[in-house]
Scaffold this motif. Structure first.
Motif, PDB file in Angstrom:
ATOM      1  N   HIS A 303       8.794   2.378 -10.637  1.00  0.00           N
ATOM      2  CA  HIS A 303       7.454   2.684 -10.129  1.00  0.00           C
ATOM      3  C   HIS A 303       6.837   1.478  -9.425  1.00  0.00           C
ATOM      4  O   HIS A 303       5.912   1.633  -8.626  1.00  0.00           O
ATOM      5  CB  HIS A 303       6.551   3.139 -11.277  1.00  0.00           C
ATOM      6  CG  HIS A 303       5.351   3.915 -10.831  1.00  0.00           C
ATOM      7  ND1 HIS A 303       5.428   5.171 -10.266  1.00  0.00           N
ATOM      8  CD2 HIS A 303       4.030   3.608 -10.855  1.00  0.00           C
ATOM      9  CE1 HIS A 303       4.220   5.607  -9.972  1.00  0.00           C
ATOM     10  NE2 HIS A 303       3.348   4.676 -10.312  1.00  0.00           N
ATOM     11  N   SER A 304       7.351   0.277  -9.706  1.00  0.00           N
ATOM     12  CA  SER A 304       6.857  -0.922  -9.038  1.00  0.00           C
ATOM     13  C   SER A 304       7.107  -0.863  -7.538  1.00  0.00           C
ATOM     14  O   SER A 304       6.374  -1.475  -6.754  1.00  0.00           O
ATOM     15  CB  SER A 304       7.502  -2.182  -9.624  1.00  0.00           C
ATOM     16  OG  SER A 304       7.164  -2.350 -10.989  1.00  0.00           O
ATOM     17  N   LEU A 305       8.144  -0.140  -7.129  1.00  0.00           N
ATOM     18  CA  LEU A 305       8.401   0.017  -5.692  1.00  0.00           C
ATOM     19  C   LEU A 305       7.268   0.781  -5.026  1.00  0.00           C
ATOM     20  O   LEU A 305       6.885   0.489  -3.890  1.00  0.00           O
ATOM     21  CB  LEU A 305       9.733   0.743  -5.466  1.00  0.00           C
ATOM     22  CG  LEU A 305      10.999  -0.026  -5.856  1.00  0.00           C
ATOM     23  CD1 LEU A 305      12.228   0.866  -5.721  1.00  0.00           C
ATOM     24  CD2 LEU A 305      11.152  -1.277  -5.001  1.00  0.00           C
ATOM     25  N   ARG A 306       6.728   1.760  -5.708  1.00  0.00           N
ATOM     26  CA  ARG A 306       5.589   2.523  -5.178  1.00  0.00           C
ATOM     27  C   ARG A 306       4.346   1.640  -5.102  1.00  0.00           C
ATOM     28  O   ARG A 306       3.597   1.671  -4.126  1.00  0.00           O
ATOM     29  CB  ARG A 306       5.337   3.737  -6.063  1.00  0.00           C
ATOM     30  CG  ARG A 306       4.132   4.596  -5.681  1.00  0.00           C
ATOM     31  CD  ARG A 306       4.138   5.858  -6.539  1.00  0.00           C
ATOM     32  NE  ARG A 306       2.850   6.520  -6.573  1.00  0.00           N
ATOM     33  CZ  ARG A 306       2.437   7.422  -5.679  1.00  0.00           C
ATOM     34  NH1 ARG A 306       3.216   7.741  -4.672  1.00  0.00           N
ATOM     35  NH2 ARG A 306       1.249   7.995  -5.798  1.00  0.00           N
ATOM     36  N   HIS A 307       4.128   0.822  -6.132  1.00  0.00           N
ATOM     37  CA  HIS A 307       3.019  -0.138  -6.100  1.00  0.00           C
ATOM     38  C   HIS A 307       3.181  -1.092  -4.916  1.00  0.00           C
ATOM     39  O   HIS A 307       2.204  -1.432  -4.242  1.00  0.00           O
ATOM     40  CB  HIS A 307       2.970  -0.932  -7.406  1.00  0.00           C
ATOM     41  CG  HIS A 307       2.369  -0.176  -8.550  1.00  0.00           C
ATOM     42  ND1 HIS A 307       1.220  -0.574  -9.187  1.00  0.00           N
ATOM     43  CD2 HIS A 307       2.740   0.971  -9.161  1.00  0.00           C
ATOM     44  CE1 HIS A 307       0.922   0.282 -10.145  1.00  0.00           C
ATOM     45  NE2 HIS A 307       1.845   1.230 -10.154  1.00  0.00           N
ATOM     46  N   SER A 308       4.404  -1.517  -4.684  1.00  0.00           N
ATOM     47  CA  SER A 308       4.666  -2.443  -3.581  1.00  0.00           C
ATOM     48  C   SER A 308       4.364  -1.787  -2.238  1.00  0.00           C
ATOM     49  O   SER A 308       3.818  -2.426  -1.330  1.00  0.00           O
ATOM     50  CB  SER A 308       6.128  -2.903  -3.614  1.00  0.00           C
ATOM     51  OG  SER A 308       6.445  -3.498  -4.854  1.00  0.00           O
ATOM     52  N   TYR A 309       4.722  -0.516  -2.121  1.00  0.00           N
ATOM     53  CA  TYR A 309       4.461   0.226  -0.884  1.00  0.00           C
ATOM     54  C   TYR A 309       2.968   0.236  -0.573  1.00  0.00           C
ATOM     55  O   TYR A 309       2.551  -0.053   0.553  1.00  0.00           O
ATOM     56  CB  TYR A 309       4.991   1.648  -1.041  1.00  0.00           C
ATOM     57  CG  TYR A 309       4.676   2.578   0.112  1.00  0.00           C
ATOM     58  CD1 TYR A 309       5.408   2.524   1.285  1.00  0.00           C
ATOM     59  CD2 TYR A 309       3.661   3.526   0.001  1.00  0.00           C
ATOM     60  CE1 TYR A 309       5.141   3.388   2.335  1.00  0.00           C
ATOM     61  CE2 TYR A 309       3.380   4.386   1.046  1.00  0.00           C
ATOM     62  CZ  TYR A 309       4.119   4.317   2.210  1.00  0.00           C
ATOM     63  OH  TYR A 309       3.844   5.165   3.246  1.00  0.00           O
ATOM     64  N   VAL A 310       2.147   0.562  -1.571  1.00  0.00           N
ATOM     65  CA  VAL A 310       0.695   0.592  -1.369  1.00  0.00           C
ATOM     66  C   VAL A 310       0.183  -0.790  -0.976  1.00  0.00           C
ATOM     67  O   VAL A 310      -0.572  -0.949  -0.009  1.00  0.00           O
ATOM     68  CB  VAL A 310      -0.014   1.088  -2.645  1.00  0.00           C
ATOM     69  CG1 VAL A 310      -1.531   0.960  -2.499  1.00  0.00           C
ATOM     70  CG2 VAL A 310       0.369   2.528  -2.941  1.00  0.00           C
ATOM     71  N   THR A 311       0.605  -1.796  -1.722  1.00  0.00           N
ATOM     72  CA  THR A 311       0.159  -3.161  -1.456  1.00  0.00           C
ATOM     73  C   THR A 311       0.529  -3.615  -0.051  1.00  0.00           C
ATOM     74  O   THR A 311      -0.293  -4.178   0.680  1.00  0.00           O
ATOM     75  CB  THR A 311       0.776  -4.123  -2.485  1.00  0.00           C
ATOM     76  OG1 THR A 311       0.295  -3.789  -3.791  1.00  0.00           O
ATOM     77  CG2 THR A 311       0.417  -5.569  -2.180  1.00  0.00           C
ATOM     78  N   HIS A 312       1.755  -3.349   0.352  1.00  0.00           N
ATOM     79  CA  HIS A 312       2.226  -3.852   1.641  1.00  0.00           C
ATOM     80  C   HIS A 312       1.618  -3.085   2.807  1.00  0.00           C
ATOM     81  O   HIS A 312       1.377  -3.676   3.867  1.00  0.00           O
ATOM     82  CB  HIS A 312       3.747  -3.821   1.680  1.00  0.00           C
ATOM     83  CG  HIS A 312       4.365  -4.720   0.657  1.00  0.00           C
ATOM     84  ND1 HIS A 312       5.661  -4.604   0.219  1.00  0.00           N
ATOM     85  CD2 HIS A 312       3.833  -5.777  -0.031  1.00  0.00           C
ATOM     86  CE1 HIS A 312       5.919  -5.537  -0.674  1.00  0.00           C
ATOM     87  NE2 HIS A 312       4.820  -6.262  -0.844  1.00  0.00           N
ATOM     88  N   LEU A 313       1.342  -1.796   2.640  1.00  0.00           N
ATOM     89  CA  LEU A 313       0.650  -1.068   3.705  1.00  0.00           C
ATOM     90  C   LEU A 313      -0.736  -1.657   3.946  1.00  0.00           C
ATOM     91  O   LEU A 313      -1.173  -1.798   5.094  1.00  0.00           O
ATOM     92  CB  LEU A 313       0.520   0.417   3.350  1.00  0.00           C
ATOM     93  CG  LEU A 313       1.754   1.307   3.531  1.00  0.00           C
ATOM     94  CD1 LEU A 313       1.377   2.767   3.313  1.00  0.00           C
ATOM     95  CD2 LEU A 313       2.395   1.127   4.889  1.00  0.00           C
ATOM     96  N   ILE A 314      -1.426  -2.004   2.869  1.00  0.00           N
ATOM     97  CA  ILE A 314      -2.749  -2.630   3.005  1.00  0.00           C
ATOM     98  C   ILE A 314      -2.620  -3.970   3.719  1.00  0.00           C
ATOM     99  O   ILE A 314      -3.406  -4.309   4.617  1.00  0.00           O
ATOM    100  CB  ILE A 314      -3.418  -2.819   1.635  1.00  0.00           C
ATOM    101  CG1 ILE A 314      -3.707  -1.456   0.982  1.00  0.00           C
ATOM    102  CG2 ILE A 314      -4.700  -3.625   1.762  1.00  0.00           C
ATOM    103  CD1 ILE A 314      -4.703  -0.604   1.731  1.00  0.00           C
ATOM    104  N   GLU A 315      -1.601  -4.740   3.346  1.00  0.00           N
ATOM    105  CA  GLU A 315      -1.400  -6.042   3.977  1.00  0.00           C
ATOM    106  C   GLU A 315      -1.011  -5.904   5.451  1.00  0.00           C
ATOM    107  O   GLU A 315      -1.333  -6.780   6.261  1.00  0.00           O
ATOM    108  CB  GLU A 315      -0.320  -6.822   3.225  1.00  0.00           C
ATOM    109  CG  GLU A 315      -0.740  -7.256   1.840  1.00  0.00           C
ATOM    110  CD  GLU A 315       0.258  -8.186   1.181  1.00  0.00           C
ATOM    111  OE1 GLU A 315      -0.106  -8.824   0.190  1.00  0.00           O
ATOM    112  OE2 GLU A 315       1.400  -8.295   1.672  1.00  0.00           O
TER     113      GLU A 315
END
Length: 367
Positions: A303-315
């Motif tokens: 699930h950390s991959l999904r968290h990373s996706y959200v974070t990186h889209l914002i960045e």
């Protein structure tokens, strides 16, 4: 003449009327949950927990008290490691819901128990002995998204496993390639485990605004997280250019690698060596194996991959509303708690603000 089947039934109920009553309660609660629209898995989980709770207490529901909840919770907190806040809250909610069913005047459990045993069930959960839902995000603090370096290490290790198998001349290279691309797809489209596992070939679609990706510009999610017993929610996730490397890999898997499994009778995107859909358990197992081989933090989960996706889209600068729609969140606040932007991103935002506020006054502006 005595009817033998009826005589046997009467003998069984006379021997253990309490067990028969408890089983009848669970059967009735199962039917109620199905009527509410809960899934078979949820109903099985709930009834199974109540059976374990009864076994742990050694008492039937008409003898349960509020103290039993507190003793049960204390025993779970004394375990190593202790149960998480969200886990305890889930247990308390299940007990509360079951007791609500037993004490609801629209059912006759109170009357039946009073007639049979001289007592009746009561609600044993209240605001002073149960865990409340106080925070949107209840995961352990150690749970977090990947850093960019960790992502690179994870995917590099997944690709290296494929190369090592090929060099050794062993079987399994195709399966390793599948696993590597599966995790890249989870990250590149911000998918949950079930959403990824339940994808079919037909869920890969074209985006007329992105013709360069042909039939891989959109992933249609049909098994999104349900809410309050409702059906699985659907959404369409658009491919974004920052993850085009994963899109190319997905195309390679579908058009060249997957056909080698010879799975003509299934439309599942991710298939096993037995030509069946991959299980959630397989996803968890393979993720953990690659993570550990890469020497990464054990607190990183699939699930950390999904968290990373959200974070990186914002960045990357995508609007929060776009990100919210991509991951299927009902509220922006849920998307916000997934976001853990890097210091580099925050420094860029701060530099932009400093330049905007303290920029030199244009010549002659105040004259």
């Amino acid at each position: 003449m005595i009817d033998l089947p009826d005589a046997r039934f009467a003998l069984v109920t006379a021997i253990d009327p309490e067990r028969s009553m408890f089983d009848a309660m669970l059967d009735g609660w199962e039917r109620q949950q199905f009527s509410r629209g809960l899934s078979a898995g949820t109903v099985e989980h709930n009834t199974g927990f109540i059976r374990r709770f009864e076994l742990a207490l050694g008492e039937y529901p008409w003898h349960w008290t509020a103290t039993d909840v507190e003793d049960f919770t204390s025993s779970l907190l004394s375990m190593s490691p202790p149960r998480a806040h969200s886990t305890l809250r889930g247990y308390h909610q299940t007990i509360t819901t079951f007791c609500d069913f037993l004490t609801d005047p629209r059912y006759d459990w109170a009357e039946r128990c009073t007639e049979a045993f001289g007592t009746h069930p009561v609600q044993i959960c209240h605001e002073w002995n149960t865990r409340a839902h106080l925070s949107e995000f209840e995961a352990k603090p150690a749970k977090r998204p990947f850093s960019y370096d960790e992502l690179e290490a994870f995917f590099a290790r997944a690709d290296l496993i494929v190369e090592e198998i090929i060099q050794k001349g062993k079987k399994g290279a195709l399966s390793a390639l599948r696993d590597a691309q599966l995790f890249k797809t989870v990250y590149a489209f911000g998918l949950r485990r079930t959403e990824a596992a339940m994808l079919d070939l037909a869920d890969l679609r074209s985006n007329p605004n992105s013709p360069q990706w042909a039939g891989y510009g959109v992933v249609h999610v049909r098994f999104g997280k349900a809410i309050n017993g409702g059906p699985p929610r659907r959404r369409s996730v658009l491919a974004v250019p920052e993850f085009d490397w994963a899109i190319e890999g997905l195309k390679h898997w579908v058009e060249q690698a997957r056909p080698k499994f010879l799975a003509h009778k299934t439309n599942a995107l991710w298939i096993s060596e037995r030509k069946t859909r991959l299980s959630i358990r397989h996803l968890d197992y393979r993720f953990a194996a690659i993570r550990d081989q890469a020497g990464l933090d054990e607190n990183l989960t699939l699930h950390s991959l999904r968290h990373s996706y959200v974070t990186h889209l914002i960045e990357f600068g995508y609007p929060e509303r776009f990100v919210q729609e991509q991951v299927g969140h009902s509220y922006a606040s849920t998307t916000a708690i997934y976001t853990s932007v890097s210091n580099d991103y925050k420094n860029r935002i701060l530099a932009s603000a400093l330049g905007r506020v303290y920029s030199p006054t244009p010549e002659g502006l105040n004259q």
